[in-house]
Design an enzyme around this catalytic site. Structure first.
Site, PDB file in Angstrom:
ATOM      1  N   LYS A  40       0.844  -1.229  -0.201  1.00 16.35           N
ATOM      2  CA  LYS A  40      -0.069  -0.002   0.037  1.00 16.35           C
ATOM      3  C   LYS A  40       0.982   1.301  -0.207  1.00 16.35           C
ATOM      4  CE  LYS A  40      -2.318   1.640   3.748  1.00 16.35           C
ATOM      5  NZ  LYS A  40      -2.275   2.942   4.040  1.00 16.35           N
ATOM      6  N   ASP A  67      -3.540   4.145  -1.860  1.00 16.20           N
ATOM      7  CA  ASP A  67      -4.107   4.703  -0.790  1.00 16.20           C
ATOM      8  C   ASP A  67      -4.534   6.074  -0.406  1.00 16.20           C
ATOM      9  OD1 ASP A  67      -5.938   4.577   1.794  1.00 16.20           O
ATOM     10  OD2 ASP A  67      -4.240   4.087   3.062  1.00 16.20           O
ATOM     11  N   LYS A  69      -7.139   7.901  -0.584  1.00 14.53           N
ATOM     12  CA  LYS A  69      -8.646   8.191   0.020  1.00 14.53           C
ATOM     13  C   LYS A  69      -8.969   9.590  -0.759  1.00 14.53           C
ATOM     14  CE  LYS A  69      -7.575   6.148   4.390  1.00 14.53           C
ATOM     15  NZ  LYS A  69      -6.130   5.875   4.471  1.00 14.53           N
ATOM     16  N   ASP A  72     -13.479  14.519  -3.136  1.00 14.92           N
ATOM     17  CA  ASP A  72     -13.633  15.936  -3.768  1.00 14.92           C
ATOM     18  C   ASP A  72     -14.926  16.033  -4.626  1.00 14.92           C
ATOM     19  OD1 ASP A  72     -13.073  18.436  -5.101  1.00 14.92           O
ATOM     20  OD2 ASP A  72     -10.790  18.023  -4.566  1.00 14.92           O
ATOM     21  N   THR A 126     -10.265   3.935  11.235  1.00 11.52           N
ATOM     22  CA  THR A 126     -10.211   2.912  12.315  1.00 11.52           C
ATOM     23  C   THR A 126      -9.773   3.605  13.742  1.00 11.52           C
ATOM     24  OG1 THR A 126      -8.355   2.011  11.439  1.00 11.52           O
ATOM     25  CG2 THR A 126     -10.352   0.680  11.055  1.00 11.52           C
ATOM     26  N   ARG A 217       2.860  -1.065  10.739  1.00 10.94           N
ATOM     27  CA  ARG A 217       3.846  -1.090  11.571  1.00 10.94           C
ATOM     28  C   ARG A 217       4.181  -2.366  12.199  1.00 10.94           C
ATOM     29  NH1 ARG A 217       1.528   3.977  14.470  1.00 10.94           N
ATOM     30  NH2 ARG A 217      -0.427   3.058  13.434  1.00 10.94           N
TER      31      ARG A 217
HETATM   32  O1  C5P Z   1       0.900   0.675  11.018  1.00 14.75           O
HETATM   33  P1  C5P Z   1      -0.704   0.300  10.978  1.00 14.75           P
HETATM   34  O2  C5P Z   1      -0.706  -1.283  10.845  1.00 14.75           O
HETATM   35  O3  C5P Z   1      -1.385   0.976  11.866  1.00 14.75           O
HETATM   36  O4  C5P Z   1      -1.138   0.968   9.530  1.00 14.75           O
HETATM   37  C1  C5P Z   1      -2.288   0.890   9.212  1.00 14.75           C
HETATM   38  C2  C5P Z   1      -2.629   1.743   7.887  1.00 14.75           C
HETATM   39  O5  C5P Z   1      -3.908   1.603   7.369  1.00 14.75           O
HETATM   40  C3  C5P Z   1      -2.254   2.950   7.701  1.00 14.75           C
HETATM   41  O6  C5P Z   1      -1.341   3.357   6.321  1.00 14.75           O
HETATM   42  C4  C5P Z   1      -3.349   3.655   7.696  1.00 14.75           C
HETATM   43  O7  C5P Z   1      -3.218   4.904   7.157  1.00 14.75           O
HETATM   44  C5  C5P Z   1      -4.404   2.928   6.944  1.00 14.75           C
HETATM   45  N1  C5P Z   1      -5.827   2.946   7.433  1.00 14.75           N
HETATM   46  C6  C5P Z   1      -6.163   3.003   8.825  1.00 14.75           C
HETATM   47  N2  C5P Z   1      -7.610   2.842   8.910  1.00 14.75           N
HETATM   48  C7  C5P Z   1      -8.463   3.317   7.815  1.00 14.75           C
HETATM   49  C8  C5P Z   1      -8.176   3.255   6.717  1.00 14.75           C
HETATM   50  C9  C5P Z   1      -6.500   3.208   6.235  1.00 14.75           C
HETATM   51  O8  C5P Z   1      -5.529   2.732   9.670  1.00 14.75           O
HETATM   52  N3  C5P Z   1     -10.035   3.174   8.000  1.00 14.75           N
END
Ligand code: C5P
Length: 251
Positions: A40, A67, A69, A72, A126, A217
């Site tokens: 991603k 990603d 998002k 607009d 989330t 992460r």
């Molecule tokens: O490091 P981590 O596992 O928390 O990364 C989650 C990824 O998912 C990040 O790139 C974040 O921007 C993305 N994301 C999210 N919640 C959403 C949509 C995307 O955490 N609803």
């Protein structure tokens, strides 16, 4: 609006490449196999390095979820989605809160392309708790909010939604197997929670009906990223029938 069928094939894990440094990115990516994950590219990486980073990952064999998002007016969003399609990305997303006309225009603008990306809508981030949602005027529970936006997304021709795995079971039963559920907020039981609020383990997410797990992460900051990915793939191996256990990469 007709929905596109999306049988899930290939890796279920999408590694979130949230980097601002090319050397760090290259070091991480060199340890991963496109047979074991998709990747991603988000706002940070794309804003810094642009389409070149997408092309670089594609040349290494990775399918890319762009990603960004988009959110607009309908024409602007749809043209951005079309530009993403021209880059050959595998998945692209828009905010469902941009509304029906915005999503329908995006779908229309992809019609006729030979290999269009999966078009996914973001429901509620989330990281947002019920109190956070209330503060921005969304006086619904996170579950009700996600269900409402997911129904609008499905009705507007989206291929699926981004949602918490905690909402996946309800969405799976409402929208059927061909609707992709892309779930971030995934944390193996032993990993740090970081800033995620609504988190779920990889296995529980798959059992709840997730199509793809977005994991950042826990893999990118791991001492051994390939091993961290392999452990997740092992945990969800019954959903990876096409990856024979002898061939499963990064084991
Ligand atoms: O490091 P981590 O596992 O928390 O990364 C989650 C990824 O998912 C990040 O790139 C974040 O921007 C993305 N994301 C999210 N919640 C959403 C949509 C995307 O955490 N609803």
């Amino acid at each position: 609006m007709t929905q596109i069928n999306n049988p899930v094939v290939g890796p279920r894990v999408i590694v979130a490449l949230d980097f601002d440094d090319m050397a760090c990115l290259e070091r991480l990516v060199s340890q991963l196999s496109p047979l074991a994950c998709r990747v991603k590219v988000g706002k940070e990486l794309f804003t810094r390095f642009g389409p070149a980073v997408v092309e670089k990952l594609q040349k290494q064999g990775f399918e890319v979820f762009l990603d960004l998002k988009f959110h607009d007016i309908p024409n602007t969003t749809a043209q951005a989605v079309r530009a993403a399609a021209a880059m050959g990305v595998w998945m692209v997303n828009v905010h469902a809160s941009g509304g029906r006309r915005m999503m329908e225009t995006c779908r229309e603008r992809l019609t006729g392309l030979s290999n269009p990306p999966l078009l996914i809508a973001v429901t509620a981030l989330t990281s947002l708790s019920q109190a956070d949602l209330a503060e921005i005027g969304w006086d619904l529970s996170p579950v009700a909010c996600v269900q409402r936006l997911a129904a609008l997304a499905a009705d507007s021709g989206m291929d699926g939604v981004v949602c918490s795995a905690q909402e996946a079971a309800a969405l799976r039963s409402q929208h059927g197997e061909s609707f992709s559920l892309v779930t971030p907020g995934i944390r193996p039981a032993t990993a740090a929670r970081d800033d995620q609020v609504r988190i779920v383990t990889p296995r529980d997410a798959m059992e709840a009906g997730s199509s793809y797990l977005v994991v950042g992460r826990p893999i990118t900051q791991a001492d051994q990223p390939a091993e961290a990915l392999a452990r997740i793939n092992e945990e969800i191996k019954e959903w990876l029938p096409e990856l024979d256990s002898n061939q499963r990469p990064n084991d």
